[in-house]
Design a protein around this motif. Structure first.
Motif: not given
Length: 266
Positions: A62-69, A87-96, A144-151
């Motif tokens: 989800f983080t890699n394909f949907i949530l990250q900027p 579209a390139a500036n959309i950031d859904l990380s608030i939903l993490n 959250l650790e994975i999110m930090k290193h993916v995003s």
């Protein structure tokens, strides 16, 4: 070789050096509540390892394909409704947090249905602690650790100087999750073995129950501090050529800079 080494360092870091329970003190609820018997503790450790692995895989996806900027799937869908630049500036990380909690809850539900079907005795012994895996902060911590290193490509952090600022792939995420779960299992089984022995000891009345359990947990945390530095030593043993090359390059740069400074002085 560097890729395998990074996975090995993440594994050792998550299981021993930076144990989720004994260093970060996450997952304390089941660690204290389900560590009265070794069989219960081992079952809980396996359940947490399964849930954390499934949650990590889904969270990385989800983080890699949907949530990250500038996530590819989000950018592709948004491209139907707005300009490519917008579209390139959309950031859904608030939903993490919301997405991760739903993922963890779904994984726990699968484990609960499986245990209830195939091991009713273990299901009864777990009691309320099996549904409480949903709120086990160790699982959310891993996500959250994975999110930090993916995003953000969060650098090395505590995971064995692995990553080097590069974004984590699925292999790194699963390695952190699986060995983090194994580290949780090691900690809770050791605690259960000690508590079984404490049942036969004459413990002062004020320390019985949670008191002596927390004291033992603190001693275990101190014992696991002995693993500090193992990742650095292991890295030097496995890849000494790289260390030598880096050292030689730095010395060469210093010599060149000194020569240039001397030449300019003349």
């Amino acid at each position: 070789m560097d890729y395998i080494l990074s996975l090995l360092l993440i594994a050792i870091g998550a299981a021993l050096i930076n144990n989720f329970v004994l260093k970060y003190f996450v997952g304390i609820c089941p660690f204290i509540g389900v560590s009265r018997r070794v069989d219960m503790a081992f079952g809980m450790g396996c359940a947490v390892t399964f849930v954390i692995s499934i949650a990590a895989m889904l969270s990385w996806t989800f983080t890699n394909f949907i949530l990250q900027p500038s996530a590819p799937l989000t950018k592709w869908i948004a491209g139907f409704f707005m300009s490519p630049e917008a579209a390139a500036n959309i950031d859904l990380s608030i939903l993490n947090y919301i997405v991760y909690i739903f993922v963890i809850a779904s994984s726990v539900q699968l484990v609960e249905m499986y245990v209830r079907k195939f091991s009713p005795g273990m299901y009864k012994s777990f009691g309320v602690y099996l549904p409480l895996i949903t709120t086990n902060c160790a699982i959310l911590f891993a996500c959250l650790e994975i999110m930090k290193h993916v995003s953000t490509g969060g650098g090395s952090g505590d995971w064995g100087s692995a990553g080097g600022g590069q974004s984590w792939g699925l292999a790194q995420a699963l390695t952190l999750a699986v060995f983090g779960g194994i580290g949780f299992t090691i900690a809770i089984v050791i605690m259960a073995g000690i508590r079984e022995e404490l049942d036969h000891c004459d413990i002062p009345a004020p320390l019985r129950g949670a008191g002596i359990t927390l004291i033992v947990a603190g001693i275990l945390a101190l014992a696991f501090m002995g693993f500090t530095g193992v990742d650095t030593k292991l890295k030097r043993k496995i890849a000494p050529e790289r260390e030598t090359t880096i050292t030689a390059s730095s010395h060469g740069s210093e010599t060149h800079a000194t020569s240039a400074t001397g030449g300019s002085g003349q």
